[in-house]
Design an enzyme around this catalytic site. Structure first.
Site, PDB file in Angstrom:
ATOM      1  N   GLU A 261      23.932  27.924  50.129  1.00  0.00           N
ATOM      2  CA  GLU A 261      25.001  27.742  51.117  1.00  0.00           C
ATOM      3  C   GLU A 261      25.105  28.986  51.988  1.00  0.00           C
ATOM      4  O   GLU A 261      25.188  30.089  51.436  1.00  0.00           O
ATOM      5  CB  GLU A 261      26.334  27.468  50.418  1.00  0.00           C
ATOM      6  CG  GLU A 261      26.354  26.098  49.761  1.00  0.00           C
ATOM      7  CD  GLU A 261      27.678  25.773  49.062  1.00  0.00           C
ATOM      8  OE1 GLU A 261      28.636  26.536  49.187  1.00  0.00           O
ATOM      9  OE2 GLU A 261      27.724  24.727  48.393  1.00  0.00           O
ATOM     10  N   HIS A 282      31.171  22.579  52.300  1.00  0.00           N
ATOM     11  CA  HIS A 282      31.960  22.993  51.126  1.00  0.00           C
ATOM     12  C   HIS A 282      33.459  23.080  51.454  1.00  0.00           C
ATOM     13  O   HIS A 282      34.088  24.120  51.299  1.00  0.00           O
ATOM     14  CB  HIS A 282      31.442  24.333  50.577  1.00  0.00           C
ATOM     15  CG  HIS A 282      31.821  24.591  49.145  1.00  0.00           C
ATOM     16  ND1 HIS A 282      31.056  25.316  48.271  1.00  0.00           N
ATOM     17  CD2 HIS A 282      32.907  24.206  48.417  1.00  0.00           C
ATOM     18  CE1 HIS A 282      31.649  25.383  47.091  1.00  0.00           C
ATOM     19  NE2 HIS A 282      32.794  24.712  47.159  1.00  0.00           N
TER      20      HIS A 282
HETATM   21  C1  MLT Z   1      36.485  25.468  43.790  1.00  0.00           C
HETATM   22  O1  MLT Z   1      35.683  25.873  42.959  1.00  0.00           O
HETATM   23  O2  MLT Z   1      37.690  25.596  43.625  1.00  0.00           O
HETATM   24  C2  MLT Z   1      35.971  24.753  45.003  1.00  0.00           C
HETATM   25  O3  MLT Z   1      34.609  24.755  45.083  1.00  0.00           O
HETATM   26  C3  MLT Z   1      36.628  25.149  46.257  1.00  0.00           C
HETATM   27  C4  MLT Z   1      36.334  26.474  46.844  1.00  0.00           C
HETATM   28  O4  MLT Z   1      36.097  27.424  46.158  1.00  0.00           O
HETATM   29  O5  MLT Z   1      36.370  26.605  48.056  1.00  0.00           O
END
Ligand code: MLT
Length: 309
Positions: A261, A282
């Protein structure tokens, strides 16, 4: 006490932190890894979301660091062994953003089944492709939820109105009464893979889940299956996914997360350009409400810990 926020929190949460700890020095700025490695040596508390990787190197440079606070659920961006070795506490906010992720999953399913993206793109191009965009109803289909934690349960709740059969796989045994309460049937991983029309993944990324969905699993799936990954990149083997999208076995994929990413490799760009891939950067937890809940919950935990330091 120096608290550094490397990935911004909801404003309300930052204000709450400042009010609760008026004597603390609180700074907010996103430092990339090389600068963070230098700056972290003065921080007592480091607040991050997913954009910052609390690597071994960063942790080892944090000579005064006592607490890493992760605004969100996943801890895959924190080297937990290094934190433990250096006596640094790590906290997160499991559950606080689950509803937003679950809602996005439903959005993906509808988007793929009803060609919402292709419909928009082709209309923008001045085309009227009504005949090409025949979709599917959700009702009557079998949904397979891999991982029946906070998010998996919420996905189940949200699709209740669609009258689907819901199979779940989890490494933990789900008691009969819980299965009844949620109207799901716990099955083996293989059974879920073989019998679901829609598969949604809700597991963390670790050695056991890396490429959990790979050639072998795609081979076992029903034709026209759709697969949603709003969990972690790497749980699906992207190369295999592209192959089965291209050969038509997989009808579509909804991807909020990627092996790398942001996705920049040739393979990832090919995947993103596939007409039956719906993708977002994401943003599962990126809603006003989730960020508020995450921020406020995290601040409460930080204040509690800092006051007892
Ligand atoms: C998380 O682990 O809470 C999610 O992937 C959301 C994020 O971290 O942006």
């Amino acid at each position: 006490m120096w608290i550094h926020i490397n990935d911004p929190l909801a404003e309300e949460a930052t204000e709450k932190l400042k009010k609760a700890l008026p004597d603390a020095k609180i700074t907010i700025e996103h430092f990339d890894k090389d600068i963070l490695k230098e700056k972290v040596k003065d921080f007592d508390v480091l607040i991050i979301r997913s954009a910052t990787k609390a690597t071994k190197e960063i942790i080892e440079s944090g000579k005064k660091l006592k607490l890493i606070a992760r605004a969100g659920m996943g801890l895959d961006n924190v080297d937990l062994d290094a934190a433990k070795e250096h006596n640094i506490k790590v906290i997160n906010t499991p559950g606080a953003n689950s509803l937003s992720v679950a809602e996005l999953v439903v959005g993906y399913i509808l988007s793929i089944y009803r060609h919402l993206v292709t419909g928009t793109v082709t209309l923008r191009e001045g085309k009227w492709e009504k005949k090409k965009l025949k979709g599917y109803e959700l009702s009557g289909k079998t949904l397979g939820i891999v991982g029946f934690g906070h998010i998996g349960k919420l996905v189940r709740k949200l699709v209740t109105g669609f009258d689907m059969e819901v199979l779940v796989f989890d490494v933990f045994e789900i008691p009969e009464e819980v299965q009844k309460e949620h109207n799901v049937k716990q099955v083996s991983f293989e059974e879920l893979i073989k019998n679901s029309d829609i598969i949604t993944l809700h597991v963390p990324l670790n050695e056991k889940t890396k490429h959990l969905i790979s050639e072998n699993e795609f081979e076992m799936m029903k034709d026209n299956v759709i697969i949603i990954n709003a969990a972690r990149g790497g749980v699906i083997d992207e190369k295999a996914l592209l192959k089965y999208l291209e050969n038509g076995k997989v009808l579509g994929a909804g991807l909020d997360v990627f092996e790398e990413e942001p996705p920049t490799s040739e393979l990832q760009l090919k995947l993103l350009k596939h007409p039956m891939v719906v993708a977002t950067p994401h943003i599962g937890a990126t809603t006003k409400e989730a960020q508020r809940r995450v921020g406020l919950e995290l601040v409460d935990k930080i204040v509690d810990i800092v006051k007892n330091m």
